[in-house]
Design a protein around this motif. Structure first.
Motif, PDB file in Angstrom:
ATOM      1  N   ARG A 170      -0.497  -5.078   2.645  1.00 53.42           N
ATOM      2  CA  ARG A 170      -1.560  -5.948   2.136  1.00 53.42           C
ATOM      3  C   ARG A 170      -0.896  -7.094   1.391  1.00 53.42           C
ATOM      4  NH1 ARG A 170      -6.386  -3.364  -1.030  1.00 53.42           N
ATOM      5  NH2 ARG A 170      -7.097  -3.336   1.148  1.00 53.42           N
ATOM      6  N   GLN A 202      -9.458   0.998   6.751  1.00 56.94           N
ATOM      7  CA  GLN A 202      -8.243   1.783   6.679  1.00 56.94           C
ATOM      8  C   GLN A 202      -7.823   2.170   5.271  1.00 56.94           C
ATOM      9  OE1 GLN A 202      -5.966   2.074   9.631  1.00 56.94           O
ATOM     10  NE2 GLN A 202      -6.759   0.480  10.983  1.00 56.94           N
ATOM     11  N   TRP A 203      -8.113   1.294   4.314  1.00 56.26           N
ATOM     12  CA  TRP A 203      -7.634   1.595   2.962  1.00 56.26           C
ATOM     13  C   TRP A 203      -8.731   1.965   1.978  1.00 56.26           C
ATOM     14  CZ3 TRP A 203      -5.473  -2.566   5.627  1.00 56.26           C
ATOM     15  CH2 TRP A 203      -4.110  -2.436   5.931  1.00 56.26           C
ATOM     16  N   GLY A 204      -9.833   1.283   2.056  1.00 53.56           N
ATOM     17  CA  GLY A 204     -10.767   1.407   0.956  1.00 53.56           C
ATOM     18  C   GLY A 204     -10.361   0.480  -0.160  1.00 53.56           C
ATOM     19  N   ARG A 220       1.674  -0.032   6.707  1.00 54.95           N
ATOM     20  CA  ARG A 220       0.677  -1.084   6.552  1.00 54.95           C
ATOM     21  C   ARG A 220       1.036  -1.947   5.359  1.00 54.95           C
ATOM     22  NH1 ARG A 220      -2.366   3.562   7.393  1.00 54.95           N
ATOM     23  NH2 ARG A 220      -3.230   3.639   9.504  1.00 54.95           N
ATOM     24  N   PHE A 269       2.270   0.248   2.200  1.00 50.01           N
ATOM     25  CA  PHE A 269       1.757   1.614   2.259  1.00 50.01           C
ATOM     26  C   PHE A 269       2.535   2.395   3.317  1.00 50.01           C
ATOM     27  CE2 PHE A 269      -1.591  -1.257   1.041  1.00 50.01           C
ATOM     28  CZ  PHE A 269      -2.328  -0.608   0.067  1.00 50.01           C
ATOM     29  N   ARG A 304      -7.105  -0.925  -4.455  1.00 52.02           N
ATOM     30  CA  ARG A 304      -5.655  -0.984  -4.532  1.00 52.02           C
ATOM     31  C   ARG A 304      -5.186  -2.426  -4.516  1.00 52.02           C
ATOM     32  NH1 ARG A 304      -2.946   4.278  -1.956  1.00 52.02           N
ATOM     33  NH2 ARG A 304      -3.197   5.376  -3.919  1.00 52.02           N
ATOM     34  N   VAL A 321      -2.033  -0.378  -9.109  1.00 52.99           N
ATOM     35  CA  VAL A 321      -1.980  -0.319  -7.651  1.00 52.99           C
ATOM     36  C   VAL A 321      -1.318   0.967  -7.182  1.00 52.99           C
ATOM     37  CG1 VAL A 321      -0.998  -1.415  -5.613  1.00 52.99           C
ATOM     38  CG2 VAL A 321      -1.973  -2.824  -7.416  1.00 52.99           C
ATOM     39  N   ALA A 330      -9.614  -4.488   7.006  1.00 56.69           N
ATOM     40  CA  ALA A 330      -9.628  -4.436   5.557  1.00 56.69           C
ATOM     41  C   ALA A 330     -10.187  -3.137   4.992  1.00 56.69           C
ATOM     42  CB  ALA A 330     -10.426  -5.604   5.011  1.00 56.69           C
TER      43      ALA A 330
END
Lengths: 251, 251
Positions: B192, A91-93, B190, B224, A96, B127, A88
């Motif tokens: 989410r 990789q992204w922060g 990736r 992503f 978003r 986003v 979680a």
DNA sequence: AAGTGGTCTAGACCACTGC
DNA sequence: CAGTGGTCTAGACCACTTA
């Protein structure tokens, strides 16, 4: 004069009017909506018709009735539950996400714990490859957020595996059940989560203090150890208004 | 004689009786339940009270009313939707699931496709890191299973990225949108997925042909590329009675 | 004490389904 | 055409909240 109402039941027209008013922000979260008596007067309808209109908004999760007080606009400030911690944040922060959610200062706490030894329910026995009626260690917990119950968790573990360990105690010690399974050489290596949604049964509605018309999310989480043995099945029932589930993964 | 009914509203007592009968298997999926007139006669109550009892079962997703025909027991035979294909089958194999689900012979098909260029909704713009009102390519699709609509999908892509590609056409060619994004050098790396549940709005209920009282599952999927750029946001609304979502992952 | 929603009755007309 | 659920009325009493 006109009669441009179209062919729609009155209660739906009234509900649509209120819904539009909420969407337009004329009523914000927590605000009181016009009550049954107001709607009867404004629209010249019977009580049952006004009730139907307000009932529709409750069914849609837009409003919530409080006995003796009125009907109020609900708010949706969910907890973000990350299914896959490992990926979680790294990789992204943050930032978003489609639905904002604050966990912030609010605290998730365990309200009640109950441990028992019981025969396996059919579905759980099937997943674990056991006979029905084989004994399981069953741990039931309820979680509350700011005093409001939001999650019912029922954890099933093979009785022979966990006998005489802290897992059979209400307090499992630091790291919880998974740490104790690791102590036994059966640390969970993989998880499967099955997610569905439905309306609560009367018992669930009560234990989660759900306003009528709010669905629950049901998660069945199966934990496998490195050899592929099922070491736990955890069935969770969540207040759908309290949670957003997040799953991050690679293509 | 006795009056051992306890302090429970009549309509809840009647509903509980029916619920128990269903749970006990005295009524199976598709069977017709006693109707309003039956309940009025059996229990000596008014029509509205019988309706409340039947309404409760519908709200719980146990039963479904068909105008002019009767009230029938619903069945739950969901589609299994695997969020993480990469891991799913390889590591475990089938058969260890809590909820059985057949996809089998039934076919999931696209019912309608609609492509447009529109300003970005606020949540999507956030986003993607775009200004609100920045233009997006919007693809709306509806999926049907055995003729019944089960999924509404709205896909948002940056307009500048996909201009003059098959993505702006109803038919995107073999491999779909993701294959075309790969052609452009922006293959999704990736994902989410944010999952929540709620009751449908009136439009959604209609487009999914939902019996009243059935919740929807809403999935916001963000894709992503390798550089971390958001190349797609896909907002899906699912009939909760048609789906089980599965997520497999490592500890 | 006044107002609110929760439950309930005893009627009514309609549109739709199934035979 | 008979039966079904969908909508609607005009009353009623109760338990609860708020002040």
């Amino acid at each position: 004069m006109s009669r441009e109402t179209g062919r729609q039941p009155k209660y739906q027209r009234i509900a649509a009017e209120l819904r539009a008013a909420v969407d337009a922000g004329r009523y914000g979260p927590g605000d009181r909506l016009p009550g049954e008596n107001d709607l009867m007067a404004e629209h010249g309808v019977a009580r049952m018709t006004a009730r139907q209109a307000l009932g529709l908004l409750q069914t849609e999760g837009i409003a919530e009735a409080r006995k003796g007080a009125g009907v109020f606009v609900r708010d949706f400030r969910p907890i973000r539950r990350r299914g896959i911690e490992r990926l979680a944040r790294a990789q992204w922060g943050e930032g978003r996400s489609v639905w904002s959610a604050d966990i912030g200062n609010r605290e998730l706490a365990v309200d009640s714990v109950e441990v028992a030894q019981e025969p396996a329910p059919a579905a759980v026995a099937g997943v674990m490859g056991l006979d029905e009626n084989a004994d399981l260690c069953v741990r039931r917990r309820r979680f509350v957020l700011d005093g409001k119950p939001v999650l019912l968790s029922t954890s099933y573990l093979p009785a022979d595996l966990v006998a005489d360990t802290p897992i059979t105690q209400p307090d499992t010690g630091p790291g919880g059940v998974y740490a104790r399974l690791a102590d036994l050489g059966h640390a969970p290596a993989r998880f499967r989560e099955e997610v569905r949604s439905r309306m609560p049964g009367p018992d669930e509605g009560e234990r989660l203090a759900l306003p009528s018309g709010v669905p629950v999310v049901q998660i069945a989480r199966t934990a496998f150890d490195a050899e592929g043995r099922v070491v736990e099945v955890n069935e969770m029932v969540l207040d759908s208004a309290a949670y957003v589930l997040e799953y991050d993964f690679e293509a």
